[in-house]
Design a protein around this motif. Structure first.
Motif, PDB file in Angstrom:
ATOM      1  N   LYS A   1       0.817  -1.209   0.000  1.00  0.00           N
ATOM      2  CA  LYS A   1       0.000   0.000   0.000  1.00  0.00           C
ATOM      3  C   LYS A   1       0.857   1.268   0.000  1.00  0.00           C
ATOM      4  O   LYS A   1       1.987   1.292   0.494  1.00  0.00           O
ATOM      5  N   TYR A   2       0.253   2.318  -0.548  1.00  0.00           N
ATOM      6  CA  TYR A   2       0.796   3.674  -0.499  1.00  0.00           C
ATOM      7  C   TYR A   2      -0.370   4.576  -0.109  1.00  0.00           C
ATOM      8  O   TYR A   2      -1.530   4.273  -0.431  1.00  0.00           O
ATOM      9  N   ALA A   3      -0.108   5.665   0.595  1.00  0.00           N
ATOM     10  CA  ALA A   3      -1.220   6.474   1.095  1.00  0.00           C
ATOM     11  C   ALA A   3      -0.928   7.955   0.997  1.00  0.00           C
ATOM     12  O   ALA A   3       0.215   8.404   1.138  1.00  0.00           O
ATOM     13  N   LEU A   4      -1.988   8.720   0.761  1.00  0.00           N
ATOM     14  CA  LEU A   4      -1.895  10.169   0.839  1.00  0.00           C
ATOM     15  C   LEU A   4      -3.195  10.714   1.405  1.00  0.00           C
ATOM     16  O   LEU A   4      -4.229  10.034   1.417  1.00  0.00           O
ATOM     17  N   ARG A   5      -3.136  11.928   1.889  1.00  0.00           N
ATOM     18  CA  ARG A   5      -4.336  12.610   2.379  1.00  0.00           C
ATOM     19  C   ARG A   5      -4.781  13.598   1.320  1.00  0.00           C
ATOM     20  O   ARG A   5      -4.050  14.513   0.941  1.00  0.00           O
ATOM     21  N   ARG A   6      -5.991  13.357   0.828  1.00  0.00           N
ATOM     22  CA  ARG A   6      -6.549  14.240  -0.195  1.00  0.00           C
ATOM     23  C   ARG A   6      -6.993  15.545   0.455  1.00  0.00           C
ATOM     24  O   ARG A   6      -7.722  15.538   1.445  1.00  0.00           O
ATOM     25  N   LEU A   7      -6.531  16.664  -0.096  1.00  0.00           N
ATOM     26  CA  LEU A   7      -6.850  17.986   0.443  1.00  0.00           C
ATOM     27  C   LEU A   7      -7.630  18.799  -0.579  1.00  0.00           C
ATOM     28  O   LEU A   7      -7.400  18.676  -1.777  1.00  0.00           O
TER      29      LEU A   7
ATOM     30  N   GLY B   1      -6.991  23.407   1.765  1.00  0.00           N
ATOM     31  CA  GLY B   1      -6.029  22.630   2.543  1.00  0.00           C
ATOM     32  C   GLY B   1      -6.676  21.738   3.576  1.00  0.00           C
ATOM     33  O   GLY B   1      -5.989  21.232   4.469  1.00  0.00           O
ATOM     34  N   LYS B   2      -7.975  21.508   3.466  1.00  0.00           N
ATOM     35  CA  LYS B   2      -8.686  20.645   4.411  1.00  0.00           C
ATOM     36  C   LYS B   2      -8.800  19.231   3.842  1.00  0.00           C
ATOM     37  O   LYS B   2      -9.049  19.043   2.643  1.00  0.00           O
ATOM     38  N   ALA B   3      -8.629  18.254   4.709  1.00  0.00           N
ATOM     39  CA  ALA B   3      -8.655  16.852   4.277  1.00  0.00           C
ATOM     40  C   ALA B   3     -10.060  16.439   3.877  1.00  0.00           C
ATOM     41  O   ALA B   3     -11.041  16.760   4.553  1.00  0.00           O
ATOM     42  N   THR B   4     -10.140  15.703   2.776  1.00  0.00           N
ATOM     43  CA  THR B   4     -11.428  15.189   2.310  1.00  0.00           C
ATOM     44  C   THR B   4     -11.460  13.667   2.235  1.00  0.00           C
ATOM     45  O   THR B   4     -12.535  13.075   2.205  1.00  0.00           O
ATOM     46  N   ALA B   5     -10.289  13.019   2.194  1.00  0.00           N
ATOM     47  CA  ALA B   5     -10.260  11.552   2.100  1.00  0.00           C
ATOM     48  C   ALA B   5      -8.867  11.036   2.418  1.00  0.00           C
ATOM     49  O   ALA B   5      -7.863  11.744   2.262  1.00  0.00           O
ATOM     50  N   GLU B   6      -8.828   9.782   2.869  1.00  0.00           N
ATOM     51  CA  GLU B   6      -7.602   9.007   2.997  1.00  0.00           C
ATOM     52  C   GLU B   6      -7.548   8.128   1.751  1.00  0.00           C
ATOM     53  O   GLU B   6      -8.423   7.273   1.556  1.00  0.00           O
ATOM     54  N   VAL B   7      -6.578   8.351   0.881  1.00  0.00           N
ATOM     55  CA  VAL B   7      -6.528   7.636  -0.394  1.00  0.00           C
ATOM     56  C   VAL B   7      -5.377   6.643  -0.354  1.00  0.00           C
ATOM     57  O   VAL B   7      -4.232   7.013  -0.088  1.00  0.00           O
TER      58      VAL B   7
ATOM     59  N   PRO C   1      -1.010   6.511  -5.064  1.00  0.00           N
ATOM     60  CA  PRO C   1      -2.219   7.102  -5.641  1.00  0.00           C
ATOM     61  C   PRO C   1      -1.932   8.442  -6.296  1.00  0.00           C
ATOM     62  O   PRO C   1      -0.946   9.119  -5.954  1.00  0.00           O
ATOM     63  N   ALA C   2      -2.779   8.810  -7.230  1.00  0.00           N
ATOM     64  CA  ALA C   2      -2.583  10.049  -7.970  1.00  0.00           C
ATOM     65  C   ALA C   2      -2.756  11.255  -7.062  1.00  0.00           C
ATOM     66  O   ALA C   2      -3.712  11.341  -6.296  1.00  0.00           O
ATOM     67  N   ASP C   3      -1.811  12.187  -7.148  1.00  0.00           N
ATOM     68  CA  ASP C   3      -1.843  13.434  -6.379  1.00  0.00           C
ATOM     69  C   ASP C   3      -2.443  14.508  -7.271  1.00  0.00           C
ATOM     70  O   ASP C   3      -1.948  14.754  -8.379  1.00  0.00           O
ATOM     71  N   ASP C   4      -3.514  15.164  -6.800  1.00  0.00           N
ATOM     72  CA  ASP C   4      -4.150  16.162  -7.655  1.00  0.00           C
ATOM     73  C   ASP C   4      -3.518  17.546  -7.541  1.00  0.00           C
ATOM     74  O   ASP C   4      -4.051  18.524  -8.043  1.00  0.00           O
ATOM     75  N   GLY C   5      -2.367  17.614  -6.862  1.00  0.00           N
ATOM     76  CA  GLY C   5      -1.632  18.869  -6.845  1.00  0.00           C
ATOM     77  C   GLY C   5      -1.257  19.359  -5.464  1.00  0.00           C
ATOM     78  O   GLY C   5      -0.170  19.918  -5.276  1.00  0.00           O
ATOM     79  N   ASN C   6      -2.133  19.182  -4.478  1.00  0.00           N
ATOM     80  CA  ASN C   6      -1.811  19.667  -3.136  1.00  0.00           C
ATOM     81  C   ASN C   6      -2.010  18.603  -2.071  1.00  0.00           C
ATOM     82  O   ASN C   6      -2.103  18.912  -0.871  1.00  0.00           O
ATOM     83  N   ASP C   7      -2.087  17.336  -2.487  1.00  0.00           N
ATOM     84  CA  ASP C   7      -2.289  16.263  -1.518  1.00  0.00           C
ATOM     85  C   ASP C   7      -0.994  15.969  -0.766  1.00  0.00           C
ATOM     86  O   ASP C   7       0.095  16.326  -1.204  1.00  0.00           O
TER      87      ASP C   7
END
Length: 441
Positions: free
Chosen positions: A355-361, A365-371, A378-384
């Motif tokens: 597994k690999y993990a990031l926090r979707r922001l 800058g507020k967290a919306t999901a644990e991806v 996982p794909a970073d949408d720019g500020n994760d």
């Protein structure tokens, strides 16, 4: 934090279960012990009604890993009790962990199925670490999670860890460390101060007052020895008389009074009024007495300056373990290619793959999901924010993750992590996890 003295962990090799070593023996027998493997620590769920958890214990695992050696006393014990055979004993005698370890930083918030620790090594090396890893992560994360709810409820008022007499002596040190990671101001535990440079505090108990012929004599002795800025325990007898005696002895320079019984909300209010009437407007009020996060929240409107927390903290405030498990998720096959593996038992399903993990922001800058990415980042949408850090590389513990430095770093991470999460994490009412866990296959 204070500068600590040097401290060395005791040999940790037998902080484990019998079956870890019998599994090792069987794997050596089948020829699979050296297969490259990936183990993962995660919690299938949070304690009932909790909205988040806080990671703690990783630093202690890394410290213990340094002393995870099978030396003469350990090997003689295993041989004498026929735990494993000679071949396995010989393997253990040469054991040195040579793999890689990744995970969430201490102080980081976690959610169901977050890959909190990832161990990459041979099956044999990873297998025998299981019990030690789980015992430390489960205990420390449970304490840190409870402590985080308490400091959140305290809303900036300092919390002091005072639970040593309510738990095992080594658990007390670990609990103090975990509490400070989650925002506690200090601890009463001196060993925790020595090992981790934590601030230690304390004054006197009821027995000190009872030792003297009068309460006023006890207060005179305490202020004479510790200074006027000390805190006096004023409820051994009558609280109002205790406050008056304290002020009469120490005057307006009295540092604080401590309340340890009764209706703390009502009592704190009229004690504040009494202190102000007597001219002690700067004397602080500290409350103790079986506090938990709910009691602290109930005291939010009371004129309280600090909280001392013991039993509820060191027992996880109703959740004494974080419920984490250590599972093999990927291993080398006969063709030397990695194969995802997973447990399929009812109610204990795990998901295979590294597994690999990031926090979707979001844009604020507020967290919306644990991806969680399975087999890839996982794909970073720019500020994760990526969540996995490397702690051990080819058997070498990387700097910054152990000792007092790690506690300071973890306390900073805790504050930043909570600030990033939705405000629902500050609610003590039962609810769903603050953010969802999403998978990218």
């Amino acid at each position: 934090m204070n500068s600590p003295a040097a401290w060395h962990t005791p040999n940790s090799a037998l902080y484990t279960d019998h079956y870890e070593l019998t599994m090792l023996q069987a794997a050596l027998h089948s020829g699979t012990a050296s297969r490259r493997s990936v183990f993962e620590v995660f919690a299938r769920r949070l304690p009932d009604g909790r909205r988040y958890g806080i990671t703690a214990g990783t630093g202690r695992i890394l410290e213990a890993l340094e002393s995870f050696r099978f030396e003469a006393p350990q090997l003689e014990f295993l041989a004498r009790n026929n735990v494993v055979d000679r071949r396995t004993l010989d393997w253990l005698a040469d054991f040195r962990f040579s793999g890689n370890i990744y995970g969430y930083a201490e102080g980081e918030a976690y959610f169901p199925n977050s890959p909190l620790l990832i161990v990459e090594s041979t099956f044999a090396e990873a297998c025998i670490l299981e019990t030690m890893v789980l015992s430390m992560l489960n205990h420390d994360s449970a304490i840190a999670s409870a402590a985080s709810r308490m400091t959140s409820a305290a809303d900036g008022r300092p919390c002091i860890e005072m639970g040593s007499r309510r738990t095992h002596e080594e658990a007390a040190v670990a609990a103090a460390r975990a509490a400070v990671i989650s925002g506690f101001h200090s601890t009463s535990n001196l060993e925790a101060g020595l090992r981790y440079g934590l601030k230690t505090v304390g004054t006197a108990a009821h027995s000190f007052t009872l030792l003297h012929d009068s309460e006023k004599e006890a207060f005179t002795a305490q202020t004479g020895a510790l200074g006027l800025d000390t805190s006096l325990l004023v409820d051994t007898y009558d609280v109002e008389r205790g406050v008056r005696n304290a002020v009469e002895v120490a005057g307006p320079a009295l540092g604080g009074v401590r309340l340890d019984s009764g209706d703390l909300v009502a009592q704190a209010r009229w004690v504040r009024d009494l202190l102000d009437d007597l001219g002690n407007t700067n004397t602080r009020i500290m409350v103790t007495s079986d506090l938990d996060e709910y009691a602290i929240a109930a005291l939010a409107s009371a004129p309280v300056d600090a909280y001392g927390v013991g039993t509820s903290l060191v027992t996880g405030s109703g959740a004494p373990t974080a419920g984490m498990v250590y599972k093999l998720v990927s291993r080398e096959g006969e063709d030397h290619e990695f194969v995802s593996v997973a447990k399929a038992a009812k109610n204990k399903i795990s998901r295979g793959g590294r597994k690999y993990a990031l926090r979707r922001l979001d844009e604020r800058g507020k967290a919306t999901a644990e991806v969680i990415g399975v087999g890839h980042a996982p794909a970073d949408d720019g500020n994760d924010r990526p969540l996995l850090h490397q702690f051990v590389a080819d058997g070498q513990i990387l700097p910054g993750w152990t000792g007092p430095e790690a506690v300071t770093r973890a306390a900073e991470r805790h504050a930043l992590s909570l600030a990033e999460l939705p405000t629902s994490v500050n609610r003590l009412q039962r609810g769903e996890p603050a953010i969802p866990t999403e998978y990218e296959e």
